[in-house]
Motif scaffolding. Structure first.
Motif, PDB file in Angstrom:
ATOM      1  N   VAL A 100       0.830  -1.215   0.000  1.00  0.00           N
ATOM      2  CA  VAL A 100       0.000   0.000   0.000  1.00  0.00           C
ATOM      3  C   VAL A 100       0.858   1.256   0.000  1.00  0.00           C
ATOM      4  O   VAL A 100       0.461   2.275  -0.572  1.00  0.00           O
ATOM      5  N   ALA A 101       2.043   1.202   0.604  1.00  0.00           N
ATOM      6  CA  ALA A 101       2.962   2.349   0.548  1.00  0.00           C
ATOM      7  C   ALA A 101       3.427   2.571  -0.884  1.00  0.00           C
ATOM      8  O   ALA A 101       3.467   3.708  -1.366  1.00  0.00           O
ATOM      9  N   VAL A 102       3.762   1.505  -1.570  1.00  0.00           N
ATOM     10  CA  VAL A 102       4.175   1.592  -2.970  1.00  0.00           C
ATOM     11  C   VAL A 102       3.026   2.131  -3.817  1.00  0.00           C
ATOM     12  O   VAL A 102       3.216   3.031  -4.643  1.00  0.00           O
ATOM     13  N   LEU A 103       1.829   1.624  -3.597  1.00  0.00           N
ATOM     14  CA  LEU A 103       0.669   2.063  -4.365  1.00  0.00           C
ATOM     15  C   LEU A 103       0.410   3.559  -4.185  1.00  0.00           C
ATOM     16  O   LEU A 103       0.213   4.283  -5.165  1.00  0.00           O
ATOM     17  N   GLY A 104       0.432   4.039  -2.950  1.00  0.00           N
ATOM     18  CA  GLY A 104       0.219   5.460  -2.699  1.00  0.00           C
ATOM     19  C   GLY A 104       1.269   6.325  -3.364  1.00  0.00           C
ATOM     20  O   GLY A 104       0.959   7.360  -3.971  1.00  0.00           O
ATOM     21  N   ASN A 105       2.521   5.907  -3.277  1.00  0.00           N
ATOM     22  CA  ASN A 105       3.625   6.653  -3.891  1.00  0.00           C
ATOM     23  C   ASN A 105       3.528   6.636  -5.413  1.00  0.00           C
ATOM     24  O   ASN A 105       3.737   7.661  -6.074  1.00  0.00           O
ATOM     25  N   VAL A 106       3.181   5.501  -5.991  1.00  0.00           N
ATOM     26  CA  VAL A 106       3.074   5.391  -7.448  1.00  0.00           C
ATOM     27  C   VAL A 106       1.950   6.285  -7.977  1.00  0.00           C
ATOM     28  O   VAL A 106       2.136   6.997  -8.978  1.00  0.00           O
ATOM     29  N   VAL A 107       0.808   6.267  -7.316  1.00  0.00           N
ATOM     30  CA  VAL A 107      -0.313   7.099  -7.772  1.00  0.00           C
ATOM     31  C   VAL A 107       0.091   8.575  -7.746  1.00  0.00           C
ATOM     32  O   VAL A 107      -0.150   9.312  -8.704  1.00  0.00           O
ATOM     33  N   SER A 108       0.729   8.996  -6.681  1.00  0.00           N
ATOM     34  CA  SER A 108       1.178  10.382  -6.561  1.00  0.00           C
ATOM     35  C   SER A 108       2.195  10.726  -7.647  1.00  0.00           C
ATOM     36  O   SER A 108       2.110  11.775  -8.301  1.00  0.00           O
ATOM     37  N   MET A 109       3.166   9.849  -7.855  1.00  0.00           N
ATOM     38  CA  MET A 109       4.189  10.075  -8.877  1.00  0.00           C
ATOM     39  C   MET A 109       3.558  10.174 -10.261  1.00  0.00           C
ATOM     40  O   MET A 109       3.925  11.034 -11.066  1.00  0.00           O
ATOM     41  N   LEU A 110       2.567   9.333 -10.552  1.00  0.00           N
ATOM     42  CA  LEU A 110       1.899   9.375 -11.854  1.00  0.00           C
ATOM     43  C   LEU A 110       1.187  10.708 -12.072  1.00  0.00           C
ATOM     44  O   LEU A 110       1.190  11.247 -13.188  1.00  0.00           O
ATOM     45  N   LEU A 111       0.588  11.240 -11.026  1.00  0.00           N
ATOM     46  CA  LEU A 111      -0.055  12.557 -11.138  1.00  0.00           C
ATOM     47  C   LEU A 111       0.969  13.628 -11.478  1.00  0.00           C
ATOM     48  O   LEU A 111       0.728  14.478 -12.341  1.00  0.00           O
ATOM     49  N   PHE A 112       2.125  13.585 -10.830  1.00  0.00           N
ATOM     50  CA  PHE A 112       3.174  14.567 -11.096  1.00  0.00           C
ATOM     51  C   PHE A 112       3.730  14.408 -12.512  1.00  0.00           C
ATOM     52  O   PHE A 112       3.922  15.398 -13.216  1.00  0.00           O
ATOM     53  N   VAL A 113       4.004  13.184 -12.931  1.00  0.00           N
ATOM     54  CA  VAL A 113       4.572  12.937 -14.264  1.00  0.00           C
ATOM     55  C   VAL A 113       3.604  13.388 -15.352  1.00  0.00           C
ATOM     56  O   VAL A 113       3.991  14.089 -16.294  1.00  0.00           O
ATOM     57  N   ASN A 114       2.359  12.993 -15.226  1.00  0.00           N
ATOM     58  CA  ASN A 114       1.392  13.351 -16.263  1.00  0.00           C
ATOM     59  C   ASN A 114       1.132  14.858 -16.296  1.00  0.00           C
ATOM     60  O   ASN A 114       0.948  15.428 -17.373  1.00  0.00           O
ATOM     61  N   SER A 115       1.157  15.497 -15.152  1.00  0.00           N
ATOM     62  CA  SER A 115       1.009  16.960 -15.121  1.00  0.00           C
ATOM     63  C   SER A 115       2.196  17.638 -15.780  1.00  0.00           C
ATOM     64  O   SER A 115       2.022  18.560 -16.589  1.00  0.00           O
ATOM     65  N   ALA A 116       3.401  17.200 -15.455  1.00  0.00           N
ATOM     66  CA  ALA A 116       4.604  17.799 -16.055  1.00  0.00           C
ATOM     67  C   ALA A 116       4.628  17.559 -17.562  1.00  0.00           C
ATOM     68  O   ALA A 116       5.002  18.445 -18.331  1.00  0.00           O
ATOM     69  N   HIS A 117       4.214  16.369 -17.978  1.00  0.00           N
ATOM     70  CA  HIS A 117       4.187  16.049 -19.403  1.00  0.00           C
ATOM     71  C   HIS A 117       3.180  16.946 -20.136  1.00  0.00           C
ATOM     72  O   HIS A 117       3.475  17.452 -21.228  1.00  0.00           O
ATOM     73  N   ALA A 118       2.019  17.153 -19.539  1.00  0.00           N
ATOM     74  CA  ALA A 118       0.997  17.997 -20.159  1.00  0.00           C
ATOM     75  C   ALA A 118       1.478  19.442 -20.271  1.00  0.00           C
ATOM     76  O   ALA A 118       1.299  20.081 -21.318  1.00  0.00           O
ATOM     77  N   VAL A 119       2.106  19.946 -19.225  1.00  0.00           N
ATOM     78  CA  VAL A 119       2.623  21.317 -19.252  1.00  0.00           C
ATOM     79  C   VAL A 119       3.710  21.446 -20.306  1.00  0.00           C
ATOM     80  O   VAL A 119       3.715  22.380 -21.107  1.00  0.00           O
ATOM     81  N   ARG A 120       4.647  20.493 -20.332  1.00  0.00           N
ATOM     82  CA  ARG A 120       5.731  20.547 -21.312  1.00  0.00           C
ATOM     83  C   ARG A 120       5.185  20.484 -22.731  1.00  0.00           C
ATOM     84  O   ARG A 120       5.645  21.204 -23.614  1.00  0.00           O
ATOM     85  N   SER A 121       4.197  19.634 -22.964  1.00  0.00           N
ATOM     86  CA  SER A 121       3.618  19.513 -24.301  1.00  0.00           C
ATOM     87  C   SER A 121       2.984  20.824 -24.754  1.00  0.00           C
ATOM     88  O   SER A 121       3.149  21.231 -25.909  1.00  0.00           O
ATOM     89  N   LYS A 122       2.289  21.503 -23.857  1.00  0.00           N
ATOM     90  CA  LYS A 122       1.660  22.781 -24.212  1.00  0.00           C
ATOM     91  C   LYS A 122       2.705  23.862 -24.466  1.00  0.00           C
ATOM     92  O   LYS A 122       2.575  24.651 -25.396  1.00  0.00           O
ATOM     93  N   VAL A 123       3.741  23.891 -23.644  1.00  0.00           N
ATOM     94  CA  VAL A 123       4.789  24.905 -23.799  1.00  0.00           C
ATOM     95  C   VAL A 123       5.578  24.673 -25.079  1.00  0.00           C
ATOM     96  O   VAL A 123       5.921  25.615 -25.795  1.00  0.00           O
ATOM     97  N   ARG A 124       5.856  23.413 -25.380  1.00  0.00           N
ATOM     98  CA  ARG A 124       6.698  23.081 -26.536  1.00  0.00           C
ATOM     99  C   ARG A 124       5.915  23.041 -27.851  1.00  0.00           C
ATOM    100  O   ARG A 124       6.519  22.940 -28.917  1.00  0.00           O
ATOM    101  N   ALA A 125       4.605  23.104 -27.797  1.00  0.00           N
ATOM    102  CA  ALA A 125       3.794  22.999 -29.015  1.00  0.00           C
ATOM    103  C   ALA A 125       4.214  24.071 -30.018  1.00  0.00           C
ATOM    104  O   ALA A 125       4.198  25.254 -29.732  1.00  0.00           O
ATOM    105  N   GLY A 126       4.617  23.626 -31.169  1.00  0.00           N
ATOM    106  CA  GLY A 126       4.975  24.546 -32.237  1.00  0.00           C
ATOM    107  C   GLY A 126       6.362  25.134 -32.138  1.00  0.00           C
ATOM    108  O   GLY A 126       6.758  25.911 -32.995  1.00  0.00           O
ATOM    109  N   LYS A 127       7.125  24.776 -31.128  1.00  0.00           N
ATOM    110  CA  LYS A 127       8.482  25.318 -30.988  1.00  0.00           C
ATOM    111  C   LYS A 127       9.499  24.221 -31.269  1.00  0.00           C
ATOM    112  O   LYS A 127       9.295  23.065 -30.953  1.00  0.00           O
ATOM    113  N   GLU A 128      10.615  24.621 -31.835  1.00  0.00           N
ATOM    114  CA  GLU A 128      11.717  23.679 -32.015  1.00  0.00           C
ATOM    115  C   GLU A 128      12.523  23.618 -30.735  1.00  0.00           C
ATOM    116  O   GLU A 128      12.560  24.565 -29.963  1.00  0.00           O
ATOM    117  N   GLU A 129      13.193  22.514 -30.542  1.00  0.00           N
ATOM    118  CA  GLU A 129      14.067  22.386 -29.379  1.00  0.00           C
ATOM    119  C   GLU A 129      15.243  23.338 -29.515  1.00  0.00           C
ATOM    120  O   GLU A 129      15.876  23.393 -30.567  1.00  0.00           O
TER     121      GLU A 129
END
Length: 157
Positions: A52-81
């Motif tokens: 259950v400790a692993v499960l709680g940590n994984v769920v939290s980490m997934l929220l952070f990863v998916n949020s960061a990915h969504a923000v990065r995708s919006k910021v990078r949309a249409g821009k070159e690296e």
């Protein structure tokens, strides 16, 4: 802080203490390792406390990863690296240790939620970050849970 979180988890009815352990394990810096310890100290079976400790940590980490990915995708949309990397020191660590290395040893310095979000925000493959973070969360939670279970008889004598 750990004592307060342990008291919080202990305040739940016994059949729901596993849920309290999952909740506290979702907190950055508590994570699977301290969550597993809290679960074992509360008297949950070792495997349940760790799971259950692993499960709680994984769920939290997934929220952070998916949020960061969504923000990065919006910021990078249409821009070159950009050619020049802004955070050269962090990128050198990536180059040296890779996603797996940063995920496995990163929890000694930063919470998995912060590490995983940073990896994704700098362009690391989201699926690889999730995979290695889950491995790391399981590993650290298991180690600390087993250490807690081995140490409890020594503390109660």
């Amino acid at each position: 802080m750990i004592e307060s979180l342990q008291a919080f988890a202990a305040s739940f009815p016994e059949p729901l203490q596993w849920l309290a352990v999952a909740l506290v394990s979702a907190i950055p810096l508590v994570e699977s390792y301290f969550g597993a310890v809290i679960g074992v100290v509360l008297g949950l079976p070792v495997a349940v406390g760790i799971a259950v400790a692993v499960l709680g940590n994984v769920v939290s980490m997934l929220l952070f990863v998916n949020s960061a990915h969504a923000v990065r995708s919006k910021v990078r949309a249409g821009k070159e690296e950009p050619e020049q990397r802004k955070h050269e020191k962090l990128h050198r660590a990536f180059d040296k240790f890779g996603i797996a290395g940063v995920s496995l040893i990163g929890q000694t310095m930063l919470p998995s939620q912060i590490t995983s979000a940073a990896l994704v925000s700098f362009g690391a493959n989201k699926q690889k970050v999730i995979f290695w973070q889950i491995i790391s969360i399981i590993l650290w939670g298991t180690i600390f849970g087993l250490l807690a279970s081995a140490g409890i008889p020594l503390l109660t004598r």
